[in-house]
Write a protein that holds these residues in place. Structure first.
Motif, short mmCIF file in Angstrom:
data_model
loop_
_atom_site.label_atom_id
_atom_site.label_comp_id
_atom_site.label_asym_id
_atom_site.label_seq_id
_atom_site.Cartn_x
_atom_site.Cartn_y
_atom_site.Cartn_z
N ILE A 164 0.86 -1.18 0.00
CA ILE A 164 0.00 0.00 0.00
C ILE A 164 0.90 1.23 0.00
CG2 ILE A 164 -1.87 1.23 1.18
CD1 ILE A 164 -2.50 -1.34 2.67
N ASN A 168 -1.73 6.63 -0.41
CA ASN A 168 -3.06 6.02 -0.32
C ASN A 168 -3.49 5.81 1.13
OD1 ASN A 168 -3.56 5.93 -3.06
ND2 ASN A 168 -2.79 3.86 -3.32
N LYS A 190 -10.71 -4.11 3.25
CA LYS A 190 -9.79 -2.97 3.22
C LYS A 190 -9.20 -2.71 4.61
CE LYS A 190 -9.33 1.83 1.73
NZ LYS A 190 -9.99 2.99 1.06
N ILE A 194 -5.13 -3.04 5.60
CA ILE A 194 -4.31 -2.00 6.23
C ILE A 194 -3.63 -2.54 7.49
CG2 ILE A 194 -4.40 0.21 7.47
CD1 ILE A 194 -6.66 1.03 5.50
N TYR A 197 -0.90 -5.02 6.55
CA TYR A 197 0.25 -4.28 6.00
C TYR A 197 1.11 -3.72 7.12
CZ TYR A 197 2.79 -0.60 3.49
OH TYR A 197 3.78 0.21 2.98
#
Length: 249
Positions: A164, A168, A190, A194, A197
């Motif tokens: 990512i 963004n 989503k 996140i 990540y």
């Protein structure tokens, strides 16, 4: 309180003390350290923390313990700051952690300093822990800069999560801050993306510290080979020059 709290325990592979990054002859540094990363939103000045991520190694069960906090809306921006302080205080006092390992950590520390000052809190994480910035450690060895994802490639770290971009992530955190309903409307996929990540950012730092000399040593050997090759080529060139001089004479 709406801040999302996520805890995860990840089994760690066996650790070879010959390979670990050490400081002041302490090759058990990885046991004394926290591995830390923030996802934040900055527009001219720090606005908020979107995701806090930190992990540590538990030698009793040979595993990596990850803790993450993620805001759901603007009201959480202040609350998460107190949660971060509580986490670090507990790690220092209860678990006796001494170091914080980061990658380009000065950015995160700058954000924390600004936001704590903004809400009138006197807490300085940099005074509580010794800092180890793996970007700087790499630069000491290689004399060049590098990004986290490129360093992961050197260490053969394969990510499960999709990459990512920082821009963004910042846009997403900005939308969370500016709309009370945005987080609720975000797909679970989503949100998980996140969090995963960020989790892999901090877990990567642990793997780098525990395999540092293995991969840095290999890199150094490649440099030595290149230097030997250059020296050999120089000798050959000088030899040819001597032969040519004799022919000319």
């Amino acid at each position: 309180m709406l801040v999302i709290i996520r805890n995860n325990i990840i089994p760690a592979t066996s650790i070879d003390l010959d390979y670990v990054l050490s400081k002041d002859d302490n090759n058990l540094l990885y046991e004394d350290a926290l591995f830390f990363d923030l996802e934040h939103y900055v527009y001219k000045k720090p606005i908020c923390i979107g995701v806090f991520g930190c992990c540590y190694y538990d030698k009793i069960d040979a595993s990596i313990h990850v803790t993450q906090y993620m805001i759901e809306n603007k009201k959480d921006a202040g609350e998460i700051m107190y949660m971060v302080e509580d986490y670090f205080q507990e790690q220092r006092k209860k678990f006796h952690k001494k170091y914080i390992v980061t990658f380009s950590g000065n950015n995160d520390f700058t954000v924390l300093r600004y936001l704590y000052n903004k809400i009138g809190m006197e807490y300085n994480i940099e005074e509580a822990f010794g800092q180890i910035d793996l970007q700087k450690e790499y630069e000491k060895v290689k004399k060049v800069g590098i990004g986290l994802k490129n360093l992961e490639k050197i260490f053969d770290i394969d990510r499960e999560s999709e990459l990512i971009s920082g821009s963004n992530l910042a846009k997403t955190i900005n939308k969370i801050m500016n709309s009370e309903s945005y987080f609720e409307r975000m797909p679970e996929e989503k949100k998980n993306k996140i969090l995963l990540y960020n989790e892999q950012d901090v877990v990567s730092l642990f793997h780098m510290v525990t395999n540092w000399k293995k991969y840095m040593k290999e890199e150094e050997k490649e440099e030595e080979k290149e230097e030997e090759k250059e020296e050999k080529e120089e000798k050959e060139e000088k030899k040819e020059e001597k032969i040519n001089l004799k022919i000319c004479d």
